[in-house]
Design an enzyme around this catalytic site. Structure first.
Site, PDB file in Angstrom:
ATOM      1  CB  THR A  43      -0.957   0.009   1.212  1.00 42.37           C
ATOM      2  OG1 THR A  43      -0.183  -0.021   2.407  1.00 42.37           O
ATOM      3  CG2 THR A  43      -1.904  -1.190   1.181  1.00 42.37           C
ATOM      4  CB  VAL A  45       0.258   5.501   3.517  1.00 39.67           C
ATOM      5  CG1 VAL A  45       0.755   6.111   4.821  1.00 39.67           C
ATOM      6  CG2 VAL A  45      -0.596   6.510   2.760  1.00 39.67           C
ATOM      7  CB  CYS A  46       2.315   0.510   4.208  1.00 35.72           C
ATOM      8  SG  CYS A  46       0.791   0.451   5.189  1.00 35.72           S
ATOM      9  CB  ALA A  47       5.278   1.803  -0.111  1.00 35.65           C
ATOM     10  CG  MET A  50       7.683  -0.262   5.652  1.00 33.92           C
ATOM     11  SD  MET A  50       8.167  -0.499   7.385  1.00 33.92           S
ATOM     12  CE  MET A  50       7.266   0.817   8.206  1.00 33.92           C
TER      13      MET A  50
END
Length: 152
Positions: A43, A45-47, A50
């Site tokens: 996803t 935002v998660c990318a 991280m």
């Protein structure tokens, strides 16, 4: 389910990282640890969350801090995602089985959705929680805010 709070001793865990290596929280005693929880791999935002950890790795090392990314995804999924994101060093931990077990221990599991809250938790060198921040699911955590806390 009580959310982890400042002053709590962080619950121990042993989770596989994106390379299939078993990572035990207790092995990081003597260093600060950032537990950066994200709901799901693959996803946007998660990318970005991280990738910010990897991009600032030198800054984390300078502050004697280990950043760890955590989600309920399996480690093969995390491995493919890390390669896609070009994350070569930061460990992305799979809180896959028991499903969300570590997130539950930290009070960060969203039962209705089956994934963790988006959150940053900073532990001191002895495994005690020194900072917790929860974010709305679509909100990208501010990495500079994390460094402001670590620099205190």
């Amino acid at each position: 389910m009580k959310t982890i709070a400042v002053g709590d001793l962080a619950p121990e865990f042993a989770l596989k990282d994106n390379r299939g290596e078993l990572i035990e929280l207790k092995s990081y005693r003597g260093k600060k640890v950032l537990l950066s929880w994200h709901p799901l791999a693959w996803t946007r935002v998660c990318a970005e969350q991280m990738k910010a950890l990897e991009a600032r790795l030198t800054d984390f090392e300078r502050l004697n801090t280990v950043p760890l990314g955590l989600s309920v995804d399996s480690y093969p999924c995390k491995n493919a995602w890390a390669k896609e994101l070009e994350i070569a060093t930061v460990k992305l931990l799979a809180d896959f089985w028991p499903h969300g077990g570590a997130a539950k221990d930290y009070g960060l599991f969203r039962e209705a959705e089956g994934f963790s809250q988006r959150a940053n938790v900073i532990l001191d060198e002895n495994g005690k929680v020194i900072w917790v921040k929860l974010y709305d699911i679509p909100q990208l955590p501010d990495i500079d805010e994390v460094f402001a806390v670590l620099s205190k």
